[in-house]
Design a protein around this motif. Structure first.
Motif, PDB file in Angstrom:
ATOM      1  N   UNK A 222       0.818  -1.207   0.000  1.00 45.94           N
ATOM      2  CA  UNK A 222       0.000   0.000   0.000  1.00 45.94           C
ATOM      3  C   UNK A 222       0.856   1.263   0.000  1.00 45.94           C
ATOM      4  N   UNK A 223       1.893   1.271   0.855  1.00 41.45           N
ATOM      5  CA  UNK A 223       2.672   2.496   1.026  1.00 41.45           C
ATOM      6  C   UNK A 223       4.049   2.430   0.364  1.00 41.45           C
ATOM      7  N   UNK A 224       4.423   1.255  -0.168  1.00 41.38           N
ATOM      8  CA  UNK A 224       5.751   1.121  -0.756  1.00 41.38           C
ATOM      9  C   UNK A 224       6.850   1.079   0.284  1.00 41.38           C
ATOM     10  N   UNK A 225       6.483   0.978   1.532  1.00 34.23           N
ATOM     11  CA  UNK A 225       7.480   0.877   2.609  1.00 34.23           C
ATOM     12  C   UNK A 225       6.832   0.265   3.847  1.00 34.23           C
ATOM     13  N   UNK A 226       7.665  -0.029   4.836  1.00 31.04           N
ATOM     14  CA  UNK A 226       7.168  -0.597   6.084  1.00 31.04           C
ATOM     15  C   UNK A 226       7.584   0.289   7.250  1.00 31.04           C
ATOM     16  N   UNK A 227       6.787   0.274   8.323  1.00 31.77           N
ATOM     17  CA  UNK A 227       7.225   1.008   9.513  1.00 31.77           C
ATOM     18  C   UNK A 227       8.424   0.287  10.140  1.00 31.77           C
ATOM     19  N   UNK A 228       9.161   0.995  10.965  1.00 31.64           N
ATOM     20  CA  UNK A 228      10.212   0.356  11.753  1.00 31.64           C
ATOM     21  C   UNK A 228       9.565  -0.739  12.605  1.00 31.64           C
ATOM     22  N   UNK A 229      10.018  -1.966  12.434  1.00 34.60           N
ATOM     23  CA  UNK A 229       9.366  -3.093  13.114  1.00 34.60           C
ATOM     24  C   UNK A 229       9.343  -2.909  14.638  1.00 34.60           C
ATOM     25  N   UNK A 230      10.343  -2.232  15.149  1.00 35.22           N
ATOM     26  CA  UNK A 230      10.422  -2.053  16.610  1.00 35.22           C
ATOM     27  C   UNK A 230       9.320  -1.130  17.125  1.00 35.22           C
ATOM     28  N   UNK A 231       8.746  -0.321  16.226  1.00 33.26           N
ATOM     29  CA  UNK A 231       7.681   0.589  16.638  1.00 33.26           C
ATOM     30  C   UNK A 231       6.282   0.000  16.478  1.00 33.26           C
ATOM     31  N   UNK A 232       6.197  -1.250  16.039  1.00 34.73           N
ATOM     32  CA  UNK A 232       4.880  -1.864  15.848  1.00 34.73           C
ATOM     33  C   UNK A 232       4.525  -2.697  17.079  1.00 34.73           C
ATOM     34  N   UNK A 233       3.468  -2.306  17.767  1.00 38.03           N
ATOM     35  CA  UNK A 233       3.043  -3.082  18.938  1.00 38.03           C
ATOM     36  C   UNK A 233       2.408  -4.377  18.476  1.00 38.03           C
ATOM     37  N   UNK A 234       2.812  -5.458  19.072  1.00 40.37           N
ATOM     38  CA  UNK A 234       2.322  -6.778  18.675  1.00 40.37           C
ATOM     39  C   UNK A 234       1.888  -7.539  19.915  1.00 40.37           C
ATOM     40  N   UNK A 235       0.586  -7.775  20.023  1.00 34.14           N
ATOM     41  CA  UNK A 235       0.061  -8.515  21.174  1.00 34.14           C
ATOM     42  C   UNK A 235      -0.733  -9.706  20.654  1.00 34.14           C
ATOM     43  N   UNK A 236      -0.479 -10.867  21.180  1.00 37.79           N
ATOM     44  CA  UNK A 236      -1.178 -12.075  20.735  1.00 37.79           C
ATOM     45  C   UNK A 236      -2.484 -12.277  21.472  1.00 37.79           C
ATOM     46  N   UNK A 237      -3.192 -13.353  21.122  1.00 36.98           N
ATOM     47  CA  UNK A 237      -4.467 -13.614  21.792  1.00 36.98           C
ATOM     48  C   UNK A 237      -4.254 -14.292  23.136  1.00 36.98           C
ATOM     49  N   UNK A 238      -3.029 -14.719  23.402  1.00 37.83           N
ATOM     50  CA  UNK A 238      -2.772 -15.381  24.694  1.00 37.83           C
ATOM     51  C   UNK A 238      -2.877 -14.424  25.874  1.00 37.83           C
ATOM     52  N   UNK A 239      -3.043 -13.128  25.573  1.00 33.73           N
ATOM     53  CA  UNK A 239      -3.232 -12.170  26.663  1.00 33.73           C
ATOM     54  C   UNK A 239      -4.685 -12.122  27.141  1.00 33.73           C
ATOM     55  N   UNK A 240      -5.579 -12.780  26.403  1.00 39.19           N
ATOM     56  CA  UNK A 240      -7.013 -12.716  26.751  1.00 39.19           C
ATOM     57  C   UNK A 240      -7.422 -13.856  27.677  1.00 39.19           C
ATOM     58  N   UNK A 241      -8.258 -13.554  28.651  1.00 35.50           N
ATOM     59  CA  UNK A 241      -8.791 -14.611  29.514  1.00 35.50           C
ATOM     60  C   UNK A 241     -10.212 -14.970  29.079  1.00 35.50           C
ATOM     61  N   UNK A 242     -10.660 -16.120  29.542  1.00 40.18           N
ATOM     62  CA  UNK A 242     -12.054 -16.508  29.253  1.00 40.18           C
ATOM     63  C   UNK A 242     -13.026 -15.464  29.819  1.00 40.18           C
TER      64      UNK A 242
END
Lengths: 335, 335
Positions: free
Chosen positions: B212-232
């Motif tokens: 889309x943008x022809x580039x990527x953000x700095x990977x270190x600035x991308x917050x990444x949270x998985x679903x394992x943080x969710x409880x029932x």
């Protein structure tokens, strides 16, 4: 900078949307095509009406003035009804002018002839805007599912019907109240007959048939039922079972026979169209390799329709560019 | 009949799917390209394994035997992990061979370099299969939204996570039970770490950013949270409010900065991704003219992935055809 010379037929909501978008997006056209797009003329019904158009644009009620414009490359048609739109497009194609149309009623009936005329004259006809508005359904089937064979399409093709069913389902209001609401919000036409009785969805389904199978079923064999056959009790009863009525067009082949139907269908909550609410359109396309993919988006409206038409325009002139070179090289090869 | 000569790198589930589809759909290739597609060679890890391949197909563990095949036109890559896939594709492109890849981890990291290498060598790289499996999202953005500017994408990009969240929401089961179920059904890998912690969705989001943008953000600035943080409890609490947690990748621009994030997001029932359940992937693409369109479909699996790759193949050779004539005519023009 070279220009693509365009004429606009019709200057209602959609026509104005096209004009605005083409005016605003010249930078994109330069980037994508190496050319600007100039709307050289607009065909209108009432010449006295005040319009916000550049001075050098020819505003006329006479199609002859448009078709005889020198070096006209493309006609963008946003007229309602079969005639005179059909005659205008036929003449344009026969003169070697590309055509882009948003006219579903006309195109459903004459798609075959117009596509054939386009082929004979080595020009293109873009019709993305005829079906599901801005949702790029025509090009998805035509270009992105080429190896895949489409086996079935189930679709919500009329935003007004879907708005009414959603309102009846979610807010317990009756059909007439929901319809009035849709009209007040500008979703339904002043005469909503064709939205309500399934004719509009039927027309779009026939265009899909032409695209997918290269032909249409005998119209007399297509059952067409509108949403006016549903009562509030039907809808509430369905809701208690966690189901919903949606107005669905289905098209598929059984052997060599095309089977098409437009009718209210009771959908369980796992059906891909169950959750499509409001004025959106949606198509669940089942193909033999990939399985079912669903496209959802705005099925009408000024900008979504204009979007479909300018995307058509870009693709047509990208194609023309490639074919131009192909023709040159064939000529060279023949020498 | 002329042939397109292809080599297949990797013969796991996806590799076998490609082989099956190419074998079955020769008639379509003849129709669409005027050519057949021949899988001339397959790169495998274990040469002793029994495989159902025609006798004349070269089966080898040595990439040198593949890259030195005379007149090789295209390499279809379905290997897992960054290396040696990257090296193989780099060498293929530099030798003027088209590349089609399903390798999201490798392509997320090296898209920029590989796209540049492809351009320099006047060949194409197809990567529809890297993102959302068979759902034609890459080509929709690349070809069908050319005038439109994509402003934001919100997406469910990992089928395993979505399966688990759906099972927890609908059937009150806990995370571990849902994960085991997903593994038993073949939706999750033996090691599902990258599905669960958001890495897989992140990779696909970075590929979308490149497109889309022809580039990527700095990977270190991308917050990444998985679903394992969710409880029932989180999920049931949301359900009581008629909301759902979905694992969403978002990408958009603020000024000149690309903002990306992968995390569980609480969605109300009117959000276009609220109802996407099970293993499906879905992308809600918001563009400046058309508004929001949503594509939903199979995000993984043998045939959906093969579908994306053969559709890439057809488009590459249709393009090559046009460009071939273009080059000829340029030559003629120069004479």
């Amino acid at each position: 900078m070279q220009k693509i010379k365009a004429a606009l037929l019709g200057y209602g909501t959609v026509g104005q949307g096209i004009q605005e978008v083409i005016h605003q997006y010249q930078e994109r056209f330069r980037l994508l095509l190496g050319k600007e797009v100039e709307i050289a003329a607009v065909l209108v019904q009432n010449p006295a009406k005040q319009r916000d158009l550049p001075e050098n644009v020819l505003v006329t009620t006479d199609f002859e003035e448009i078709i005889t414009l020198p070096d006209l490359n493309v006609v963008l048609e946003a007229i309602v009804g079969e005639e005179p739109a059909l005659t205008y497009l036929r003449r344009s194609l026969n003169k070697g002018i590309h055509v882009i149309t948003a006219n579903k009623m006309m195109f459903a009936r004459h798609a075959r002839e117009l596509l054939e005329t386009a082929r004979e004259n080595k020009v293109h006809i873009g019709f993305e805007a005829t079906t599901a508005g801005g949702t790029p359904i025509i090009r998805t089937i035509d270009q992105l599912l080429q190896v895949n064979r489409v086996e079935k399409v189930e679709a919500i093709l009329n935003g007004t019907s879907n708005y009414i069913l959603t309102a009846m389902n979610d807010r317990f209001i009756d059909f007439d109240t929901a319809l009035t609401e849709a009209q007040e919000k500008g979703y339904a036409e002043a005469d909503p007959t064709h939205d309500i009785d399934g004719t509009d969805a039927f027309n779009k389904l026939m265009i899909l048939s032409q695209l997918i199978y290269g032909e249409q079923p005998d119209w007399l064999n297509v059952r067409k039922t509108g949403i006016n056959s549903l009562t509030e009790a039907d809808i509430q009863h369905a809701k208690q079972e966690n189901k919903k009525y949606k107005h669905i067009g289905v098209i598929k082949k059984e052997g060599n026979t095309i089977i098409a139907e437009v009718s209210p269908v009771l959908l369980s909550s796992t059906h891909p169209l169950h959750h499509i609410d409001g004025v959106d359109n949606a198509l669940a396309i089942t193909s033999d390799i990939v399985g079912t993919i669903t496209l959802t988006g705005p099925g009408a409206g000024k900008l979504p329709t204009a979007s479909a038409m300018v995307e058509d325009l870009v693709q047509i002139f990208q194609k023309e560019h490639a074919e131009f070179y192909e023709k040159i090289s064939e000529k060279h090869a023949a020498v």
